[in-house]
Design a protein around this motif. Structure first.
Motif, PDB file in Angstrom:
ATOM      1  N   VAL A   1      15.489  27.121  -6.740  1.00 33.36           N
ATOM      2  CA  VAL A   1      16.645  27.884  -7.252  1.00 33.36           C
ATOM      3  C   VAL A   1      16.630  27.859  -8.788  1.00 33.36           C
ATOM      4  O   VAL A   1      16.798  28.901  -9.440  1.00 33.36           O
ATOM      5  N   HIS A   2      16.393  26.683  -9.348  1.00 31.83           N
ATOM      6  CA  HIS A   2      16.351  26.553 -10.816  1.00 31.83           C
ATOM      7  C   HIS A   2      15.241  27.432 -11.402  1.00 31.83           C
ATOM      8  O   HIS A   2      15.454  28.143 -12.394  1.00 31.83           O
ATOM      9  N   ALA A   3      14.068  27.408 -10.783  1.00 32.03           N
ATOM     10  CA  ALA A   3      12.947  28.235 -11.256  1.00 32.03           C
ATOM     11  C   ALA A   3      13.334  29.715 -11.244  1.00 32.03           C
ATOM     12  O   ALA A   3      13.036  30.461 -12.183  1.00 32.03           O
TER      13      ALA A   3
ATOM     14  N   LEU B   1       7.602  29.183 -13.746  1.00 42.27           N
ATOM     15  CA  LEU B   1       6.622  28.088 -13.646  1.00 42.27           C
ATOM     16  C   LEU B   1       6.962  26.863 -14.499  1.00 42.27           C
ATOM     17  O   LEU B   1       6.330  25.819 -14.365  1.00 42.27           O
ATOM     18  N   HIS B   2       8.011  26.943 -15.343  1.00 41.61           N
ATOM     19  CA  HIS B   2       8.165  25.959 -16.432  1.00 41.61           C
ATOM     20  C   HIS B   2       8.270  24.496 -15.984  1.00 41.61           C
ATOM     21  O   HIS B   2       7.887  23.603 -16.709  1.00 41.61           O
ATOM     22  N   ASP B   3       8.823  24.257 -14.775  1.00 44.36           N
ATOM     23  CA  ASP B   3       8.958  22.853 -14.331  1.00 44.36           C
ATOM     24  C   ASP B   3       7.849  22.459 -13.351  1.00 44.36           C
ATOM     25  O   ASP B   3       8.064  21.630 -12.454  1.00 44.36           O
ATOM     26  N   TYR B   4       6.680  23.026 -13.551  1.00 44.24           N
ATOM     27  CA  TYR B   4       5.517  22.843 -12.668  1.00 44.24           C
ATOM     28  C   TYR B   4       5.285  21.398 -12.227  1.00 44.24           C
ATOM     29  O   TYR B   4       4.987  21.138 -11.075  1.00 44.24           O
TER      30      TYR B   4
ATOM     31  N   SER C   1       6.843  23.462 -24.658  1.00 43.27           N
ATOM     32  CA  SER C   1       7.861  23.457 -25.720  1.00 43.27           C
ATOM     33  C   SER C   1       9.284  23.350 -25.180  1.00 43.27           C
ATOM     34  O   SER C   1      10.212  23.101 -25.958  1.00 43.27           O
ATOM     35  N   HIS C   2       9.475  23.491 -23.864  1.00 43.22           N
ATOM     36  CA  HIS C   2      10.860  23.281 -23.388  1.00 43.22           C
ATOM     37  C   HIS C   2      11.190  21.787 -23.321  1.00 43.22           C
ATOM     38  O   HIS C   2      12.334  21.423 -23.069  1.00 43.22           O
ATOM     39  N   GLY C   3      10.197  20.943 -23.620  1.00 43.10           N
ATOM     40  CA  GLY C   3      10.465  19.512 -23.687  1.00 43.10           C
ATOM     41  C   GLY C   3      10.669  18.993 -25.102  1.00 43.10           C
ATOM     42  O   GLY C   3      10.753  17.784 -25.326  1.00 43.10           O
TER      43      GLY C   3
ATOM     44  N   ALA D   1      17.293  28.637 -22.004  1.00 45.66           N
ATOM     45  CA  ALA D   1      17.586  29.017 -20.620  1.00 45.66           C
ATOM     46  C   ALA D   1      17.513  27.829 -19.662  1.00 45.66           C
ATOM     47  O   ALA D   1      18.238  27.778 -18.668  1.00 45.66           O
ATOM     48  N   ASP D   2      16.651  26.884 -19.949  1.00 45.23           N
ATOM     49  CA  ASP D   2      16.451  25.762 -19.034  1.00 45.23           C
ATOM     50  C   ASP D   2      17.773  25.065 -18.735  1.00 45.23           C
ATOM     51  O   ASP D   2      18.143  24.884 -17.574  1.00 45.23           O
ATOM     52  N   GLU D   3      18.512  24.682 -19.764  1.00 45.34           N
ATOM     53  CA  GLU D   3      19.777  23.978 -19.560  1.00 45.34           C
ATOM     54  C   GLU D   3      20.922  24.951 -19.294  1.00 45.34           C
ATOM     55  O   GLU D   3      21.790  24.688 -18.462  1.00 45.34           O
TER      56      GLU D   3
HETATM   57 FE   FE2 Z   1      13.814  23.269 -16.067  1.00 41.28          FE
END
Ligand code: FE2
Length: 187
Positions: free
Chosen positions: A23-25, A55-58, A90-92, A112-114
């Motif tokens: 869902v988050h993806a 794919l960001h939280d692969y 870079s989202h980290g 967008a992640d948070e």
């Molecule tokens: Fe995330």
């Protein structure tokens, strides 16, 4: 080769089956598509930004305590473009690494992640979901630190600042981007 949503789904499926993470993806995908439209990207790039978002939280489900430490080597080996891998890393920034978001795509992903989590939590509280969720109502929830407390307000504000956008503006983009996927996610 440009990352497609089909390829992103295929790759994420090899590491991730937690429904919440899927869902988050999907929500981050929607946000990224809306940010791409906001930055006047052509349709192919809108889809590309969405795929990177998906794919960001692969590596997160496998390595929650070593998030993003198991992403670069594996995704490069899978043929994902170095620029897309960098965007994911870079989202980290300031959380698990020092890869600063530089491009509009990277800054959008960081935000967008948070923010997608906060918007989603706000939508879930309402009988009508996200369909008529107003940015100002999310901004109000943002100020209530107890609401969706795990969504980092600091990260969202840092992301908005990188983008040069105000909070209500990034919220509006994310609501807009998540709407097309919400009905399917809510089942
Ligand atoms: Fe995330």
């Amino acid at each position: 080769m440009t990352l497609t949503i089909e390829r992103a789904k295929e790759l994420l499926a090899t590491t991730t089956n937690d429904p919440h993470l899927v869902v988050h993806a999907t929500n981050v995908r929607g946000c990224m598509e809306a940010f791409a439209r906001r930055f006047a990207q052509p349709p192919a790039e809108v889809a590309h930004w969405g795929a990177v978002g998906f794919l960001h939280d692969y590596d997160y489900q496998r390595f929650p305590a070593e998030h993003l430490a198991h992403t670069e080597k594996e995704l490069l080996a899978e043929g994902v473009d170095a620029a897309d891998v960098r965007a994911i890393l870079s989202h980290g920034w300031m959380l698990v690494n020092d890869v600063k978001p530089e491009t509009d795509l990277e800054k959008s992903l960081y935000t967008a992640d948070e923010l997608s989590g906060l918007v989603w939590a706000a939508a879930l509280m309402r009988p009508t979901g996200i369909s008529d969720l107003e940015p100002k109502s999310v901004v109000k929830k943002f100020k209530d630190r107890k609401f969706a407390a795990k969504c980092s307000r600091e990260v969202i504000l840092r992301g908005a600042e990188l983008l040069g956008m105000d909070l209500a503006d990034v919220v509006a983009v994310c609501i807009d981007g998540m709407k097309p996927y919400a009905a399917a996610l809510l089942g």
